[in-house]
Design a protein around this motif. Structure first.
Motif, PDB file in Angstrom:
ATOM      1  N   ASP A  42       0.830  -1.207   0.000  1.00  0.00           N
ATOM      2  CA  ASP A  42       0.000   0.000   0.000  1.00  0.00           C
ATOM      3  C   ASP A  42       0.862   1.253   0.000  1.00  0.00           C
ATOM      4  O   ASP A  42       0.546   2.248  -0.668  1.00  0.00           O
ATOM      5  CB  ASP A  42      -0.916   0.004   1.234  1.00  0.00           C
ATOM      6  CG  ASP A  42      -2.040  -1.015   1.137  1.00  0.00           C
ATOM      7  OD1 ASP A  42      -2.293  -1.517   0.026  1.00  0.00           O
ATOM      8  OD2 ASP A  42      -2.661  -1.315   2.178  1.00  0.00           O
ATOM      9  N   GLU A  43       1.949   1.214   0.746  1.00  0.00           N
ATOM     10  CA  GLU A  43       2.834   2.371   0.831  1.00  0.00           C
ATOM     11  C   GLU A  43       3.619   2.576  -0.462  1.00  0.00           C
ATOM     12  O   GLU A  43       3.943   3.707  -0.831  1.00  0.00           O
ATOM     13  CB  GLU A  43       3.807   2.181   2.010  1.00  0.00           C
ATOM     14  CG  GLU A  43       4.717   3.354   2.277  1.00  0.00           C
ATOM     15  CD  GLU A  43       3.982   4.619   2.691  1.00  0.00           C
ATOM     16  OE1 GLU A  43       4.561   5.706   2.552  1.00  0.00           O
ATOM     17  OE2 GLU A  43       2.819   4.519   3.149  1.00  0.00           O
ATOM     18  N   ILE A  50       8.620   3.074  -8.743  1.00  0.00           N
ATOM     19  CA  ILE A  50       8.780   1.630  -8.545  1.00  0.00           C
ATOM     20  C   ILE A  50       8.087   0.875  -9.672  1.00  0.00           C
ATOM     21  O   ILE A  50       6.928   1.101  -9.979  1.00  0.00           O
ATOM     22  CB  ILE A  50       8.216   1.197  -7.174  1.00  0.00           C
ATOM     23  CG1 ILE A  50       9.057   1.802  -6.053  1.00  0.00           C
ATOM     24  CG2 ILE A  50       8.217  -0.330  -7.056  1.00  0.00           C
ATOM     25  CD1 ILE A  50       8.523   1.520  -4.660  1.00  0.00           C
ATOM     26  N   ARG A  51       8.838  -0.044 -10.285  1.00  0.00           N
ATOM     27  CA  ARG A  51       8.330  -0.829 -11.401  1.00  0.00           C
ATOM     28  C   ARG A  51       8.325  -2.335 -11.137  1.00  0.00           C
ATOM     29  O   ARG A  51       7.592  -3.068 -11.788  1.00  0.00           O
ATOM     30  CB  ARG A  51       9.191  -0.554 -12.657  1.00  0.00           C
ATOM     31  CG  ARG A  51       9.172   0.889 -13.124  1.00  0.00           C
ATOM     32  CD  ARG A  51       7.846   1.255 -13.744  1.00  0.00           C
ATOM     33  NE  ARG A  51       7.812   2.642 -14.195  1.00  0.00           N
ATOM     34  CZ  ARG A  51       7.363   3.658 -13.488  1.00  0.00           C
ATOM     35  NH1 ARG A  51       6.887   3.438 -12.255  1.00  0.00           N
ATOM     36  NH2 ARG A  51       7.352   4.880 -13.958  1.00  0.00           N
ATOM     37  N   ASP A 220       8.291   2.205  11.485  1.00  0.00           N
ATOM     38  CA  ASP A 220       8.379   3.440  12.272  1.00  0.00           C
ATOM     39  C   ASP A 220       8.118   4.680  11.420  1.00  0.00           C
ATOM     40  O   ASP A 220       7.461   5.623  11.863  1.00  0.00           O
ATOM     41  CB  ASP A 220       9.765   3.569  12.919  1.00  0.00           C
ATOM     42  CG  ASP A 220      10.059   2.449  13.905  1.00  0.00           C
ATOM     43  OD1 ASP A 220       9.105   1.932  14.514  1.00  0.00           O
ATOM     44  OD2 ASP A 220      11.242   2.089  14.056  1.00  0.00           O
ATOM     45  N   THR A 221       8.661   4.674  10.198  1.00  0.00           N
ATOM     46  CA  THR A 221       8.501   5.789   9.263  1.00  0.00           C
ATOM     47  C   THR A 221       8.051   5.221   7.929  1.00  0.00           C
ATOM     48  O   THR A 221       8.694   4.304   7.413  1.00  0.00           O
ATOM     49  CB  THR A 221       9.838   6.541   9.069  1.00  0.00           C
ATOM     50  OG1 THR A 221      10.323   6.980  10.342  1.00  0.00           O
ATOM     51  CG2 THR A 221       9.657   7.734   8.145  1.00  0.00           C
ATOM     52  N   PRO A 222       6.955   5.702   7.361  1.00  0.00           N
ATOM     53  CA  PRO A 222       6.467   5.140   6.098  1.00  0.00           C
ATOM     54  C   PRO A 222       7.553   5.108   5.022  1.00  0.00           C
ATOM     55  O   PRO A 222       8.389   6.010   4.933  1.00  0.00           O
ATOM     56  CB  PRO A 222       5.330   6.097   5.704  1.00  0.00           C
ATOM     57  CG  PRO A 222       4.844   6.641   7.005  1.00  0.00           C
ATOM     58  CD  PRO A 222       6.066   6.776   7.866  1.00  0.00           C
ATOM     59  N   LEU A 223       7.534   4.059   4.223  1.00  0.00           N
ATOM     60  CA  LEU A 223       8.553   3.868   3.189  1.00  0.00           C
ATOM     61  C   LEU A 223       8.691   5.082   2.286  1.00  0.00           C
ATOM     62  O   LEU A 223       9.808   5.503   1.956  1.00  0.00           O
ATOM     63  CB  LEU A 223       8.202   2.627   2.352  1.00  0.00           C
ATOM     64  CG  LEU A 223       9.116   2.333   1.161  1.00  0.00           C
ATOM     65  CD1 LEU A 223      10.544   2.049   1.615  1.00  0.00           C
ATOM     66  CD2 LEU A 223       8.557   1.155   0.344  1.00  0.00           C
TER      67      LEU A 223
END
Length: 292
Positions: A42-43, A50-51, A220-223
């Motif tokens: 989802d992130e 991104i492929r 901890d931190t979204p991608l």
């Protein structure tokens, strides 16, 4: 530019190869859950570059239903999807086809199979059964082959075979090989640390730029935020490595070291081991460094 995400689906593996980057093995911990995969996928939508997605480990086919669901999710989002496997399951070609058939149905883009003496200990390898089955089924298949390291007459490449001396190889495969003075290792020869094209993500949430060198933790931190905010120069580990390679990393933090090492990876790996307690969130997980 970040174009690929490689999921370390598990650190567990039926083999315990001497050249494994991540110290995979039968008792290794750290396997992703469906929920974790879904959260990461989802992130990934927020990172438009991104492929492709690749599932590896450890050995991802040890958790076959989880692998299938991961491939299904990635395909549904339009990513090119591949897996890396040692094909331990391919006892016969018929058995290999049984394992690969569901992946074929999910339109897996490609499969890379490890087939070399370091995996098979010079015994008959199941990889050939898997390769034959994959090709008959129309699955694009490549072979990953790393030979045992040997001394070479080449001045610029004194060690042949293709082993990178990080992870278990830094402990298991260096004996008797030619070494060079530590100050000569002034670049990272294998990774683009300034603009990584792919990240490895594990069950602990670590986003690896290189195995064991983390951009941060996606739980901890979204991608998407980690990627957007990453600057190699300000990262405590990649900053020195980009500036002057493993030699600079050792110098920057005044890490005690030997006079000579087999290659840049070995010096880098040893230096990072010495810095684990100082940067526990950026040099993780500890098991990748041979520690519990």
């Amino acid at each position: 530019m970040l174009t690929g995400i490689h999921f370390l689906l598990t650190y567990k593996c039926p083999y315990e190869c001497d050249h494994c980057f991540v110290y995979g093995g039968p008792y290794a911990k750290g396997t992703m859950t469906v929920k974790q995969l879904r959260t990461a996928m989802d992130e990934m939508h927020k990172i438009e570059t991104i492929r492709s997605v690749c599932f590896e480990g450890g050995e991802p086919t040890m958790f076959h239903p989880l692998l299938l669901e991961g491939v299904r999710m990635a395909n549904a989002e339009g990513y090119e999807v591949g897996i890396v496997t040692n094909a331990f399951f391919a006892v016969t070609e018929e058995d290999a086809a049984l394992w690969l058939a569901p992946l074929k149905e999910l339109k897996l883009s490609n499969i890379a199979i490890s087939d070399d003496p370091l995996h098979s200990n010079n015994k008959p390898s199941p990889a050939q059964n898997a390769r034959n089955a994959a090709r008959k089924m129309g699955i694009e298949c490549g072979i990953l082959r790393t030979e045992p390291p040997i001394a070479s007459a080449e001045k610029d490449a004194p060690i042949g075979g293709g082993v990178m001396f990080r992870g278990r190889a830094a402990d298991k495969l260096v004996k008797g090989l030619p070494m060079r003075h530590w100050k000569t290792f002034t670049t990272c020869p294998y990774e683009n640390l300034s603009e990584p094209s792919r990240l490895h993500i594990d069950a602990y949430g670590n986003a690896h730029i290189c195995q064991g060198v983390c951009m941060g933790n996606i739980w901890d931190t979204p991608l998407s935020e980690l990627v957007k905010d990453y600057e190699s120069a300000s990262h405590p580990i990649t900053g020195p490595l980009v500036k002057g390679g493993p030699a600079e990393l050792a110098t920057e933090y005044n890490v005690p070291h030997e006079d000579e090492y087999v290659d840049a990876c070995q010096l880098c790996f040893r230096t990072r081991q010495a810095l684990l307690d100082r940067f526990p969130n950026l040099l993780a997980p500890r098991q990748v460094y041979g520690l519990g």
